[in-house]
Design a protein around this motif. Structure first.
Motif, PDB file in Angstrom:
ATOM      1  N   HIS A   1       0.820  -1.207   0.000  1.00  0.00           N
ATOM      2  CA  HIS A   1       0.000   0.000   0.000  1.00  0.00           C
ATOM      3  C   HIS A   1       0.859   1.265   0.000  1.00  0.00           C
ATOM      4  O   HIS A   1       0.322   2.363   0.085  1.00  0.00           O
ATOM      5  CB  HIS A   1      -0.920   0.011   1.222  1.00  0.00           C
ATOM      6  N   ARG A   2       2.187   1.096  -0.094  1.00  0.00           N
ATOM      7  CA  ARG A   2       3.049   2.275  -0.100  1.00  0.00           C
ATOM      8  C   ARG A   2       2.748   3.219  -1.262  1.00  0.00           C
ATOM      9  O   ARG A   2       2.857   4.437  -1.110  1.00  0.00           O
ATOM     10  CB  ARG A   2       4.520   1.863  -0.114  1.00  0.00           C
ATOM     11  N   PRO A   3       2.402   2.716  -2.454  1.00  0.00           N
ATOM     12  CA  PRO A   3       2.032   3.655  -3.526  1.00  0.00           C
ATOM     13  C   PRO A   3       0.898   4.596  -3.125  1.00  0.00           C
ATOM     14  O   PRO A   3       0.886   5.764  -3.518  1.00  0.00           O
ATOM     15  CB  PRO A   3       1.604   2.725  -4.670  1.00  0.00           C
ATOM     16  N   LEU A   4      -0.037   4.081  -2.316  1.00  0.00           N
ATOM     17  CA  LEU A   4      -1.130   4.928  -1.841  1.00  0.00           C
ATOM     18  C   LEU A   4      -0.582   6.049  -0.953  1.00  0.00           C
ATOM     19  O   LEU A   4      -0.979   7.219  -1.079  1.00  0.00           O
ATOM     20  CB  LEU A   4      -2.137   4.082  -1.051  1.00  0.00           C
ATOM     21  N   ILE A   5       0.327   5.686  -0.062  1.00  0.00           N
ATOM     22  CA  ILE A   5       0.905   6.678   0.847  1.00  0.00           C
ATOM     23  C   ILE A   5       1.693   7.716   0.057  1.00  0.00           C
ATOM     24  O   ILE A   5       1.573   8.924   0.283  1.00  0.00           O
ATOM     25  CB  ILE A   5       1.808   5.983   1.886  1.00  0.00           C
TER      26      ILE A   5
ATOM     27  N   THR B   1       1.283   8.567  -2.994  1.00  0.00           N
ATOM     28  CA  THR B   1       0.330   9.389  -3.752  1.00  0.00           C
ATOM     29  C   THR B   1      -0.282  10.475  -2.874  1.00  0.00           C
ATOM     30  O   THR B   1      -0.374  11.641  -3.278  1.00  0.00           O
ATOM     31  CB  THR B   1      -0.791   8.509  -4.337  1.00  0.00           C
ATOM     32  N   LEU B   2      -0.677  10.092  -1.640  1.00  0.00           N
ATOM     33  CA  LEU B   2      -1.254  11.075  -0.734  1.00  0.00           C
ATOM     34  C   LEU B   2      -0.255  12.168  -0.389  1.00  0.00           C
ATOM     35  O   LEU B   2      -0.589  13.364  -0.386  1.00  0.00           O
ATOM     36  CB  LEU B   2      -1.739  10.389   0.551  1.00  0.00           C
ATOM     37  N   PHE B   3       0.973  11.779  -0.095  1.00  0.00           N
ATOM     38  CA  PHE B   3       2.015  12.762   0.208  1.00  0.00           C
ATOM     39  C   PHE B   3       2.241  13.676  -0.988  1.00  0.00           C
ATOM     40  O   PHE B   3       2.333  14.893  -0.855  1.00  0.00           O
ATOM     41  CB  PHE B   3       3.317  12.054   0.573  1.00  0.00           C
ATOM     42  N   ALA B   4       2.360  13.066  -2.183  1.00  0.00           N
ATOM     43  CA  ALA B   4       2.631  13.850  -3.389  1.00  0.00           C
ATOM     44  C   ALA B   4       1.506  14.831  -3.677  1.00  0.00           C
ATOM     45  O   ALA B   4       1.758  15.991  -4.048  1.00  0.00           O
ATOM     46  CB  ALA B   4       2.838  12.912  -4.582  1.00  0.00           C
ATOM     47  N   LEU B   5       0.264  14.390  -3.504  1.00  0.00           N
ATOM     48  CA  LEU B   5      -0.877  15.284  -3.742  1.00  0.00           C
ATOM     49  C   LEU B   5      -0.843  16.480  -2.797  1.00  0.00           C
ATOM     50  O   LEU B   5      -1.091  17.618  -3.207  1.00  0.00           O
ATOM     51  CB  LEU B   5      -2.193  14.512  -3.561  1.00  0.00           C
ATOM     52  N   PHE B   6      -0.524  16.216  -1.522  1.00  0.00           N
ATOM     53  CA  PHE B   6      -0.465  17.324  -0.567  1.00  0.00           C
ATOM     54  C   PHE B   6       0.658  18.293  -0.925  1.00  0.00           C
ATOM     55  O   PHE B   6       0.462  19.518  -0.932  1.00  0.00           O
ATOM     56  CB  PHE B   6      -0.265  16.801   0.854  1.00  0.00           C
ATOM     57  N   VAL B   7       1.838  17.753  -1.217  1.00  0.00           N
ATOM     58  CA  VAL B   7       2.977  18.614  -1.547  1.00  0.00           C
ATOM     59  C   VAL B   7       2.690  19.442  -2.799  1.00  0.00           C
ATOM     60  O   VAL B   7       2.939  20.662  -2.838  1.00  0.00           O
ATOM     61  CB  VAL B   7       4.255  17.765  -1.725  1.00  0.00           C
TER      62      VAL B   7
ATOM     63  N   THR C   1      -6.911  -3.622   3.608  1.00  0.00           N
ATOM     64  CA  THR C   1      -6.856  -2.403   2.804  1.00  0.00           C
ATOM     65  C   THR C   1      -7.409  -1.226   3.587  1.00  0.00           C
ATOM     66  O   THR C   1      -6.836  -0.116   3.545  1.00  0.00           O
ATOM     67  CB  THR C   1      -7.665  -2.582   1.506  1.00  0.00           C
ATOM     68  N   GLY C   2      -8.503  -1.444   4.324  1.00  0.00           N
ATOM     69  CA  GLY C   2      -9.089  -0.365   5.119  1.00  0.00           C
ATOM     70  C   GLY C   2      -8.131   0.164   6.160  1.00  0.00           C
ATOM     71  O   GLY C   2      -8.002   1.372   6.350  1.00  0.00           O
ATOM     72  N   GLY C   3      -7.442  -0.757   6.854  1.00  0.00           N
ATOM     73  CA  GLY C   3      -6.472  -0.337   7.856  1.00  0.00           C
ATOM     74  C   GLY C   3      -5.324   0.429   7.249  1.00  0.00           C
ATOM     75  O   GLY C   3      -4.867   1.444   7.794  1.00  0.00           O
ATOM     76  N   ALA C   4      -4.820  -0.052   6.102  1.00  0.00           N
ATOM     77  CA  ALA C   4      -3.717   0.629   5.431  1.00  0.00           C
ATOM     78  C   ALA C   4      -4.138   2.015   4.945  1.00  0.00           C
ATOM     79  O   ALA C   4      -3.366   2.976   5.019  1.00  0.00           O
ATOM     80  CB  ALA C   4      -3.222  -0.214   4.261  1.00  0.00           C
ATOM     81  N   ILE C   5      -5.368   2.125   4.443  1.00  0.00           N
ATOM     82  CA  ILE C   5      -5.858   3.420   3.953  1.00  0.00           C
ATOM     83  C   ILE C   5      -5.959   4.421   5.097  1.00  0.00           C
ATOM     84  O   ILE C   5      -5.505   5.577   4.986  1.00  0.00           O
ATOM     85  CB  ILE C   5      -7.219   3.257   3.255  1.00  0.00           C
TER      86      ILE C   5
ATOM     87  N   LEU D   1      -4.364   4.341   7.952  1.00  0.00           N
ATOM     88  CA  LEU D   1      -3.010   4.682   8.396  1.00  0.00           C
ATOM     89  C   LEU D   1      -2.376   5.669   7.432  1.00  0.00           C
ATOM     90  O   LEU D   1      -1.698   6.621   7.855  1.00  0.00           O
ATOM     91  CB  LEU D   1      -2.149   3.424   8.502  1.00  0.00           C
ATOM     92  N   ALA D   2      -2.580   5.460   6.125  1.00  0.00           N
ATOM     93  CA  ALA D   2      -2.022   6.370   5.135  1.00  0.00           C
ATOM     94  C   ALA D   2      -2.585   7.775   5.312  1.00  0.00           C
ATOM     95  O   ALA D   2      -1.855   8.770   5.223  1.00  0.00           O
ATOM     96  CB  ALA D   2      -2.318   5.853   3.726  1.00  0.00           C
ATOM     97  N   ILE D   3      -3.884   7.866   5.587  1.00  0.00           N
ATOM     98  CA  ILE D   3      -4.510   9.172   5.786  1.00  0.00           C
ATOM     99  C   ILE D   3      -3.934   9.863   7.030  1.00  0.00           C
ATOM    100  O   ILE D   3      -3.556  11.045   6.989  1.00  0.00           O
ATOM    101  CB  ILE D   3      -6.042   9.013   5.919  1.00  0.00           C
ATOM    102  N   ILE D   4      -3.859   9.117   8.136  1.00  0.00           N
ATOM    103  CA  ILE D   4      -3.325   9.690   9.372  1.00  0.00           C
ATOM    104  C   ILE D   4      -1.871  10.111   9.190  1.00  0.00           C
ATOM    105  O   ILE D   4      -1.438  11.165   9.674  1.00  0.00           O
ATOM    106  CB  ILE D   4      -3.447   8.669  10.529  1.00  0.00           C
ATOM    107  N   SER D   5      -1.085   9.296   8.474  1.00  0.00           N
ATOM    108  CA  SER D   5       0.322   9.625   8.238  1.00  0.00           C
ATOM    109  C   SER D   5       0.454  10.877   7.376  1.00  0.00           C
ATOM    110  O   SER D   5       1.305  11.739   7.627  1.00  0.00           O
ATOM    111  CB  SER D   5       1.027   8.453   7.564  1.00  0.00           C
ATOM    112  N   ALA D   6      -0.377  10.980   6.339  1.00  0.00           N
ATOM    113  CA  ALA D   6      -0.350  12.167   5.482  1.00  0.00           C
ATOM    114  C   ALA D   6      -0.742  13.410   6.258  1.00  0.00           C
ATOM    115  O   ALA D   6      -0.150  14.486   6.091  1.00  0.00           O
ATOM    116  CB  ALA D   6      -1.282  11.972   4.281  1.00  0.00           C
ATOM    117  N   VAL D   7      -1.736  13.271   7.138  1.00  0.00           N
ATOM    118  CA  VAL D   7      -2.145  14.401   7.976  1.00  0.00           C
ATOM    119  C   VAL D   7      -1.012  14.807   8.921  1.00  0.00           C
ATOM    120  O   VAL D   7      -0.742  15.996   9.111  1.00  0.00           O
ATOM    121  CB  VAL D   7      -3.410  14.031   8.783  1.00  0.00           C
ATOM    122  N   ALA D   8      -0.321  13.817   9.504  1.00  0.00           N
ATOM    123  CA  ALA D   8       0.802  14.120  10.392  1.00  0.00           C
ATOM    124  C   ALA D   8       1.910  14.846   9.639  1.00  0.00           C
ATOM    125  O   ALA D   8       2.506  15.810  10.138  1.00  0.00           O
ATOM    126  CB  ALA D   8       1.343  12.825  11.009  1.00  0.00           C
TER     127      ALA D   8
END
Length: 548
Positions: free
Chosen positions: A23-27, A29-35, A353-357, A359-366
């Motif tokens: 699920h790292r591509p999801l993370i 992607t979220l980071f890249a979108l924010f940046v 997948t739900g847990g990874a998503i 976590l990815a959201i919380i990590s991107a927010v952090a």
């Protein structure tokens, strides 16, 4: 506040140790979108930055709500988001006291600082202090204090961002971690040099919205699991904690020894009073057009921040109810993984997948949280250098606006480089003391001087210098020789012991000392207070007459 690095590290370790690497591509992607989104905002804001007022104060064009949202984004750091959840998950009632302390701090800022500061200054804290004092020594002291507070705060945030991103992306080499810290530093420099206050403010507003949305989502899911019955949530947390009813009563963390009681008082004083002296918070009051708007923006911030800290009940007690203490402490002994672990648990677990998503959201927010705070701190310190030290001390007030803004941009690059270097060196250290130090310095040096300047007519230049330098040096030395730096397994240097000061926060000593030195220096000074200037400042601060 303290566990910025540990919490970031733990969040990343949890992902790296799960089977969620797919699920790292999801993370990413979220980071890249924010940046990308924040860079677009920064470039847009940079095109509208034409003058010093634009760079330092965003042209004073932001509404009370916009500034309140930005203040919230500047104030709610990753440590607040994740650290408090961990404290509540492990210590129950005592952990929730952090939330109360942070919220009460805003009442102090509203009652004592917001409106008078907006009326009396122009761009920095040094403007207020220098109004009735000798310009050069007072501005030098104010600039030095601002830069010290900001850099120590920056170091914690920079190192935290580097560890968070590198571990979430599976980067384990030292070179890779240093590269991540450097990239975060470059982003920070770009935000401030291009966007100035306008760009930074919009980034902070976006971050505040993301943080509140992420916290609301987790809170809703936790309450849904307990049928929106808070009593059941608290009862399950107490039962699952292994501590029973004591989990919901005071004493688990701060009532064990006399030293721990004093430490809590010291920390509480530093948090409550330090907030009203934090330079990156103080400069936010200059971004609104009127004192009334400044007051309203603090009201908005209290509401937003209060709602956030209220939701930490669901985050912390939800983690305690749904996770065992061993699950939390195995991931991080300080419990700072509570929020990401909770996100994965209510999302279906680390392998889902739900847990990874989640976590990815919380990590991107952090990550968004850290970037926004970093940008605000950098702007505060570079503005103080350019406006107080360069324009008014080195150039003696003869610098043009263009030269001043250029100096601020150069200072941003220099401070960014220093932060990158220190963040890289501290990437594997527990930098809890650095965050505590920032608040302690702000409460010990900045706040006494501000309050004396605004409300005591006998305050003199000597008193201001004694207060700033005395509060600055005492808080630094006491933290240096405290358990934060040595003597404990959680210290920065656990293998050595040179701690003679028993408390982990110096506020109980250094804050009264800062007030005492300001009073004593003024009484012993041969300088006659400028009563006329004080009268002018009093009218200006209370009525807004002649304010920028």
């Amino acid at each position: 506040m303290s566990p910025t690095i540990q919490l970031s590290q733990a969040a990343g370790i949890q992902l790296a140790n799960s089977d969620a690497s797919e699920h790292r591509p999801l993370i990413i992607t979220l980071f890249a979108l924010f940046v990308i989104a924040t860079l677009v905002i920064t470039v847009w804001a940079g095109r509208q930055t034409k003058s010093a007022a634009d760079f330092y104060a965003g042209g004073r064009q932001f509404t009370a709500f916009q500034n309140g949202l930005a203040v919230s984004g500047d104030y709610m750091s990753a440590a607040s988001f994740l650290g408090i959840a961990g404290a509540i998950a492990l210590f129950g009632y005592d952990g929730f006291l952090y939330s109360i302390g942070f919220l009460v701090a805003w009442l102090v800022a509203l009652l004592l600082v917001a409106e008078p500061l907006r009326n009396s200054g122009r761009y920095t804290m040094g403007d207020v202090l220098a109004y009735r004092m000798r310009q050069r020594p007072v501005r030098t002291a104010a600039g030095a204090s601002t830069i010290v507070v900001s850099i120590f705060y920056l170091l914690a945030q920079m190192a935290g961002a580097g560890v968070l991103v590198s571990l979430l992306l599976g980067i384990t080499s030292d070179a890779g971690k240093i590269l991540i810290v450097a990239l975060v530093g470059i982003l920070m420099i770009v935000y401030v040099t291009i966007g100035g206050m306008k760009g930074t403010t919009w980034v902070q507003m976006v971050k505040a919205v993301l943080l509140i949305a992420g916290t609301l989502l987790i809170t809703f899911l936790v309450l849904l699991k307990f049928n929106f019955n808070v009593s059941d949530l608290l009862g399950s947390a107490a039962s699952n904690s292994g501590k029973g009813a004591a989990f919901l009563e005071p004493g688990l963390k701060y009532g064990l020894t006399e030293t721990s009681k004093l430490d809590f008082i010291s920390l509480g004083i530093a948090l409550v009073l330090g907030t009203a002296g934090l330079p990156h918070i103080l400069i936010r009051f200059y971004t609104v057009p009127t004192a009334k708007a400044a007051r309203k923006s603090v009201n908005w911030a209290i509401g937003i921040i209060g709602g956030f800290y209220l939701m930490t009940i669901a985050l912390g007690f939800g983690a305690a109810a749904l996770l065992t203490p061993k699950e939390i402490t195995d991931s991080n002994p300080a419990g700072n993984t509570a929020a990401p672990l909770l996100a994965m648990e209510i999302g279906g677990g680390g392998d889902s997948t739900g847990g990874a998503i989640l976590l990815a959201i919380i990590s991107a927010v952090a990550f968004a949280t850290i970037l926004a705070v970093v940008a605000g701190l950098t702007l505060a310190s570079s503005s103080s250098f350019a406006h107080d030290i360069y324009a008014n001390v080195i150039r003696r007030g003869k610098a043009t606006e263009k030269e001043e803004v250029r100096a601020a941009r150069y200072a941003t690059v220099a401070i960014g480089i220093v932060s990158i270097a220190l963040g890289a060196l501290a990437r594997d250290l527990n930098v809890a003391g650095l965050v505590a130090l920032a608040f302690a310095v702000a409460a010990s040096a900045n706040l006494p001087t501000l309050l004396y300047s605004l409300f005591w007519k006998r305050f003199t230049t000597t008193g201001a210098l004694w207060s700033i330098y005395g509060g600055l040096s005492s808080s630094v030395l006491l933290v240096l020789f405290s358990p934060v730096v040595s003597s404990k397994p959680s210290s920065m240097f656990p293998d050595v012991d040179f701690a003679f000061f028993p408390l982990e926060n110096p506020g109980l000593i250094s804050i009264p000392l800062g007030f005492l030195l300001g009073w004593l220096g003024s009484l012993l000074s041969k300088e006659e207070p400028d009563v006329k200037k004080y009268a002018e400042l009093e009218v200006k601060s209370l009525t807004g007459t002649g304010a920028h």
